[in-house]
Scaffold this motif. Structure first.
Motif, PDB file in Angstrom:
ATOM      1  N   MET A   1       0.845  -1.199   0.000  1.00 40.41           N
ATOM      2  CA  MET A   1       0.000   0.000   0.000  1.00 40.41           C
ATOM      3  C   MET A   1       0.881   1.251   0.000  1.00 40.41           C
ATOM      4  SD  MET A   1      -2.751   1.215   2.871  1.00 40.41           S
ATOM      5  CE  MET A   1      -3.674  -0.308   2.710  1.00 40.41           C
ATOM      6  N   ARG A   2       0.579   2.160  -0.911  1.00 43.67           N
ATOM      7  CA  ARG A   2       1.358   3.405  -0.980  1.00 43.67           C
ATOM      8  C   ARG A   2       0.929   4.381   0.101  1.00 43.67           C
ATOM      9  NH1 ARG A   2       0.563   6.046  -6.651  1.00 43.67           N
ATOM     10  NH2 ARG A   2      -1.607   5.643  -6.048  1.00 43.67           N
ATOM     11  N   ILE A   3       1.898   5.128   0.615  1.00 43.79           N
ATOM     12  CA  ILE A   3       1.576   6.200   1.536  1.00 43.79           C
ATOM     13  C   ILE A   3       0.840   7.298   0.770  1.00 43.79           C
ATOM     14  CG2 ILE A   3       3.717   7.492   1.176  1.00 43.79           C
ATOM     15  CD1 ILE A   3       3.733   8.011   4.221  1.00 43.79           C
ATOM     16  N   THR A   4      -0.072   7.987   1.434  1.00 41.33           N
ATOM     17  CA  THR A   4      -0.812   9.051   0.749  1.00 41.33           C
ATOM     18  C   THR A   4       0.142  10.065   0.125  1.00 41.33           C
ATOM     19  OG1 THR A   4      -2.352  10.885   1.047  1.00 41.33           O
ATOM     20  CG2 THR A   4      -1.053  10.268   2.958  1.00 41.33           C
ATOM     21  N   PRO A   5      -0.115  10.498  -1.108  1.00 42.30           N
ATOM     22  CA  PRO A   5       0.743  11.508  -1.725  1.00 42.30           C
ATOM     23  C   PRO A   5       0.706  12.850  -0.999  1.00 42.30           C
ATOM     24  CG  PRO A   5      -1.200  11.109  -3.080  1.00 42.30           C
ATOM     25  CD  PRO A   5      -1.185  10.049  -2.029  1.00 42.30           C
ATOM     26  N   LEU A   6      -0.318  13.061  -0.151  1.00 41.56           N
ATOM     27  CA  LEU A   6      -0.357  14.303   0.628  1.00 41.56           C
ATOM     28  C   LEU A   6       0.808  14.385   1.607  1.00 41.56           C
ATOM     29  CD1 LEU A   6      -4.153  14.676   1.588  1.00 41.56           C
ATOM     30  CD2 LEU A   6      -2.949  15.538  -0.424  1.00 41.56           C
ATOM     31  N   ASP A   7       1.366  13.233   2.000  1.00 40.20           N
ATOM     32  CA  ASP A   7       2.449  13.212   2.985  1.00 40.20           C
ATOM     33  C   ASP A   7       3.664  13.983   2.484  1.00 40.20           C
ATOM     34  OD1 ASP A   7       4.936  11.887   4.362  1.00 40.20           O
ATOM     35  OD2 ASP A   7       3.233  11.269   5.603  1.00 40.20           O
ATOM     36  N   ALA A   8       4.168  13.619   1.309  1.00 35.92           N
ATOM     37  CA  ALA A   8       5.351  14.288   0.766  1.00 35.92           C
ATOM     38  C   ALA A   8       5.038  15.735   0.401  1.00 35.92           C
ATOM     39  CB  ALA A   8       5.853  13.525  -0.460  1.00 35.92           C
ATOM     40  N   TRP A   9       3.835  15.971  -0.088  1.00 41.54           N
ATOM     41  CA  TRP A   9       3.430  17.328  -0.474  1.00 41.54           C
ATOM     42  C   TRP A   9       3.440  18.254   0.742  1.00 41.54           C
ATOM     43  CZ3 TRP A   9      -1.883  19.406   0.135  1.00 41.54           C
ATOM     44  CH2 TRP A   9      -2.091  20.615  -0.528  1.00 41.54           C
ATOM     45  N   ILE A  10       2.841  17.789   1.832  1.00 41.99           N
ATOM     46  CA  ILE A  10       2.785  18.610   3.033  1.00 41.99           C
ATOM     47  C   ILE A  10       4.159  18.742   3.659  1.00 41.99           C
ATOM     48  CG2 ILE A  10       1.892  18.649   5.418  1.00 41.99           C
ATOM     49  CD1 ILE A  10      -0.769  17.651   4.291  1.00 41.99           C
ATOM     50  N   ALA A  11       4.975  17.686   3.593  1.00 43.00           N
ATOM     51  CA  ALA A  11       6.346  17.780   4.104  1.00 43.00           C
ATOM     52  C   ALA A  11       7.099  18.911   3.407  1.00 43.00           C
ATOM     53  CB  ALA A  11       7.068  16.454   3.919  1.00 43.00           C
ATOM     54  N   GLY A  12       6.913  19.011   2.094  1.00 43.15           N
ATOM     55  CA  GLY A  12       7.567  20.095   1.358  1.00 43.15           C
ATOM     56  C   GLY A  12       7.033  21.461   1.743  1.00 43.15           C
ATOM     57  N   LYS A  13       5.722  21.563   1.955  1.00 42.42           N
ATOM     58  CA  LYS A  13       5.120  22.851   2.304  1.00 42.42           C
ATOM     59  C   LYS A  13       5.572  23.338   3.678  1.00 42.42           C
ATOM     60  CE  LYS A  13       0.695  23.564   1.236  1.00 42.42           C
ATOM     61  NZ  LYS A  13       0.536  24.516   0.125  1.00 42.42           N
ATOM     62  N   VAL A  14       5.738  22.390   4.624  1.00 39.59           N
ATOM     63  CA  VAL A  14       6.115  22.799   5.983  1.00 39.59           C
ATOM     64  C   VAL A  14       7.625  22.860   6.167  1.00 39.59           C
ATOM     65  CG1 VAL A  14       3.995  21.763   6.867  1.00 39.59           C
ATOM     66  CG2 VAL A  14       6.130  20.466   7.013  1.00 39.59           C
ATOM     67  N   GLY A  15       8.385  22.511   5.109  1.00 44.41           N
ATOM     68  CA  GLY A  15       9.845  22.604   5.182  1.00 44.41           C
ATOM     69  C   GLY A  15      10.493  21.484   5.966  1.00 44.41           C
ATOM     70  N   HIS A  16       9.829  20.317   6.023  1.00 49.75           N
ATOM     71  CA  HIS A  16      10.386  19.196   6.784  1.00 49.75           C
ATOM     72  C   HIS A  16      11.500  18.537   5.982  1.00 49.75           C
ATOM     73  CE1 HIS A  16      10.581  15.938   9.637  1.00 49.75           C
ATOM     74  NE2 HIS A  16      10.355  15.044   8.683  1.00 49.75           N
ATOM     75  N   GLN A  17      12.660  18.352   6.608  1.00 52.40           N
ATOM     76  CA  GLN A  17      13.833  17.828   5.920  1.00 52.40           C
ATOM     77  C   GLN A  17      14.080  16.344   6.190  1.00 52.40           C
ATOM     78  OE1 GLN A  17      15.449  19.735   3.737  1.00 52.40           O
ATOM     79  NE2 GLN A  17      14.080  21.439   4.271  1.00 52.40           N
ATOM     80  N   GLY A  18      13.389  15.768   7.152  1.00 50.90           N
ATOM     81  CA  GLY A  18      13.624  14.375   7.509  1.00 50.90           C
ATOM     82  C   GLY A  18      13.088  13.406   6.477  1.00 50.90           C
ATOM     83  N   GLU A  19      13.343  12.113   6.716  1.00 54.46           N
ATOM     84  CA  GLU A  19      12.909  11.081   5.788  1.00 54.46           C
ATOM     85  C   GLU A  19      11.393  10.914   5.816  1.00 54.46           C
ATOM     86  OE1 GLU A  19      13.791   6.359   5.289  1.00 54.46           O
ATOM     87  OE2 GLU A  19      15.515   7.681   5.601  1.00 54.46           O
ATOM     88  N   LEU A  20      10.813  10.986   7.017  1.00 53.46           N
ATOM     89  CA  LEU A  20       9.371  10.840   7.170  1.00 53.46           C
ATOM     90  C   LEU A  20       8.794  12.074   7.849  1.00 53.46           C
ATOM     91  CD1 LEU A  20       9.089   7.118   8.352  1.00 53.46           C
ATOM     92  CD2 LEU A  20       8.507   8.017   6.097  1.00 53.46           C
ATOM     93  N   LEU A  21       7.627  12.501   7.386  1.00 56.05           N
ATOM     94  CA  LEU A  21       6.924  13.621   7.996  1.00 56.05           C
ATOM     95  C   LEU A  21       6.526  13.258   9.421  1.00 56.05           C
ATOM     96  CD1 LEU A  21       5.582  16.425   7.598  1.00 56.05           C
ATOM     97  CD2 LEU A  21       3.570  15.213   6.731  1.00 56.05           C
ATOM     98  N   THR A  22       6.633  14.199  10.346  1.00 57.95           N
ATOM     99  CA  THR A  22       6.293  13.949  11.743  1.00 57.95           C
ATOM    100  C   THR A  22       5.188  14.889  12.199  1.00 57.95           C
ATOM    101  OG1 THR A  22       7.936  15.530  12.572  1.00 57.95           O
ATOM    102  CG2 THR A  22       8.676  13.267  12.213  1.00 57.95           C
ATOM    103  N   ARG A  23       4.467  14.480  13.263  1.00 61.62           N
ATOM    104  CA  ARG A  23       3.429  15.328  13.834  1.00 61.62           C
ATOM    105  C   ARG A  23       4.033  16.616  14.365  1.00 61.62           C
ATOM    106  NH1 ARG A  23      -0.989  15.343  11.884  1.00 61.62           N
ATOM    107  NH2 ARG A  23      -1.521  16.806  13.526  1.00 61.62           N
ATOM    108  N   SER A  24       5.220  16.542  14.954  1.00 61.36           N
ATOM    109  CA  SER A  24       5.832  17.750  15.526  1.00 61.36           C
ATOM    110  C   SER A  24       6.131  18.775  14.445  1.00 61.36           C
ATOM    111  CB  SER A  24       7.109  17.396  16.293  1.00 61.36           C
ATOM    112  OG  SER A  24       8.056  16.754  15.448  1.00 61.36           O
ATOM    113  N   ALA A  25       6.556  18.324  13.268  1.00 59.71           N
ATOM    114  CA  ALA A  25       6.826  19.254  12.169  1.00 59.71           C
ATOM    115  C   ALA A  25       5.534  19.906  11.686  1.00 59.71           C
ATOM    116  CB  ALA A  25       7.511  18.521  11.015  1.00 59.71           C
ATOM    117  N   ILE A  26       4.469  19.109  11.578  1.00 60.15           N
ATOM    118  CA  ILE A  26       3.181  19.647  11.148  1.00 60.15           C
ATOM    119  C   ILE A  26       2.675  20.675  12.154  1.00 60.15           C
ATOM    120  CG2 ILE A  26       0.757  19.073  10.708  1.00 60.15           C
ATOM    121  CD1 ILE A  26       1.767  16.264   9.832  1.00 60.15           C
TER     122      ILE A  26
END
Length: 458
Positions: A1-26
């Protein structure tokens, strides 16, 4: 199952640099955007300068937003222009909505070009859950006017390198089915009951010619029985989308797990509150969905009461995202009708009872008071030739609804069932289906009466 494409999109919008988006970054992004949005509306909006005069001038944490008052549909109807944070010349699109509130005044929502770009970008990414580059996508939503939902969706699909086919709402079943086959459509986007009518149209030749892989249903609530019927009829995957004009049309979309909506959390801060007290409920409990826009500049909304009922699903989604999952919305506060002292009935209750019948195309209901009893009139539209044999089965299904069965046993409800076997009827409006309650405020629950009085539960 693929992770939602919103994950990488939102990671880019919030400036998250890690491998996986985190709640703390959001949450860090949301807190900063909330501070900026509150500063913006206090400076630019006459309405919010007054509305937030008693609220804290600085948020120390996300929970502090609860000290800001709610914005209601009645506020928009009365004060819409005073909510603006830009000049009228910067407004690209104005949407007028009929109000379901007590004033009866229309709501007008204002969007800049940049606001609409945010929606287009969400559609681009969200649709990639079910659409690949090169796919042909039939749009069965209003799309004639620039800036309409279908028009913005088409632009998002084009940026995804898919091929959008603008059609508009379903008017003629045979014509739309023929188009689906001739154009070799891979995916469609439409309104649940309209798409159901296509699937239940008796046209085996057109059905065999279809190559439909997926369907996204939007603008009204999706009864589970409709999703099941589409998957059985067409062998396609069915996805649910959540949004409203006030959100900028797009709010959230299901991932491949198809359990709940993943929200556009870089653009919206969403809460679930007790509709009677206004306090946030613990995660996993049901309440009213409330949202604050984080990136909109034309007409930001602060803690807007949607009237929708849902909950955040506590467990992490199987797709692996850190984004929260909002359970699919099934009903609205204003759509719950009180029957007697302790019973409530919703459109979802009727849908769950009747849409499993393969002949049913649509369900409408009206509740009135006659003498000393409530009177529920249910209109069921069916495929042509369903006949009288279906009627007793439908009646039995209705009496199996717990609230109706209990109301009958108490002697407080009469039920009238009308079966219209003339087939599909084109929609007269874009309004969500709900029980029409003509009894007045006495038919509302306490929390609904609270919501209907502008400002009384702020």
């Amino acid at each position: 199952m693929r992770i939602t494409p919103l994950d990488a999109w939102i990671a880019g919008k919030v400036g998250h640099q890690g491998e996986l988006l985190t709640r703390s970054a959001i949450q860090a992004w949301q807190l900063n955007r909330l501070r900026e949005t509150l500063a913006l509306v206090r400076e630019k909006s006459a309405f919010y300068r007054e509305h937030l005069s008693a609220a804290p001038t600085e948020l120390g944490r996300l929970d502090d937003l609860a000290q800001c008052g709610f914005t209601t549909p009645e506020d928009i109807a009365r004060e819409g222009q005073r909510m603006l944070c830009v000049s009228q010349g910067e407004i690209e699109r104005v949407v007028t909505l009929d109000s379901s509130g007590t004033t009866g005044a229309a709501k007008r929502l204002y969007f800049t070009r940049e606001d609409q770009e945010l929606t287009i970008d969400f559609f681009r990414v969200g649709m990639s859950t079910l659409v690949e580059p090169g796919d042909r996508v039939l749009i069965l939503l209003p799309c004639e006017r620039p800036g309409s939902v279908g028009d913005l969706l088409a632009k998002g699909l084009e940026r995804q390198r898919a091929c959008p086919l603008k059609h508009g709402p379903v008017r003629d079943l045979a014509e739309t089915l023929q188009l689906l086959a001739q154009e070799k459509v891979d995916a469609l986007v439409g309104v649940p009951v309209q798409v159901l009518a296509l699937a239940r149209q008796r046209n085996d030749q057109a059905r065999r010619a279809l190559r439909l892989q997926s369907a996204l249903l939007s603008t009204d609530y999706l009864p589970p029985a409709i999703a099941v019927a589409l998957e059985e009829a067409w062998g396609c995957r069915v996805f649910d989308h959540y949004g409203m004009t006030e959100m900028g049309l797009g709010g959230g979309v299901q991932c491949e797990a198809r359990r709940g909506y993943h929200l556009r959390e870089a653009d919206l801060y969403v809460e679930v509150v007790d509709p009677a007290t206004g306090r946030e409920v613990p995660e996993g409990e049901y309440g009213e969905v409330v949202f604050t826009t984080l990136t909109r500049r034309g007409m930001p909304l602060i803690r807007y009461r949607t009237g929708d009922l849902s909950r955040f699903i506590p467990e992490r989604c199987a797709c692996g995202t850190a984004l929260r999952s909002l359970e699919p919305v099934r009903q609205r506060l204003s759509g719950r009708a009180a029957l007697g002292a302790s019973l409530t009935l919703s459109q979802a209750d009727l849908d769950d009872a009747l849409f499993p019948f393969a002949e049913v195309l649509d369900v409408r209901a009206e509740l009135s008071h006659q003498g000393d009893r409530d009177h529920l009139s249910v209109l069921v539209r069916t495929v042509p030739g369903a006949g009288n044999a279906l009627r007793p089965r439908l009646k039995a299904a209705l009496w199996s609804v717990p609230a109706l069965a209990e109301a009958q046993s108490r002697g407080v409800l009469d039920l009238a069932l009308q079966v219209d076997a003339s087939g599909y009827a084109p929609p007269l409006s874009a309004a969500k289906r709900a029980i029409k309650d003509t009894r007045g405020p006495t038919g509302m629950s306490k929390s609904e009466q609270c919501l209907s009085r502008a400002g009384s539960c702020r």
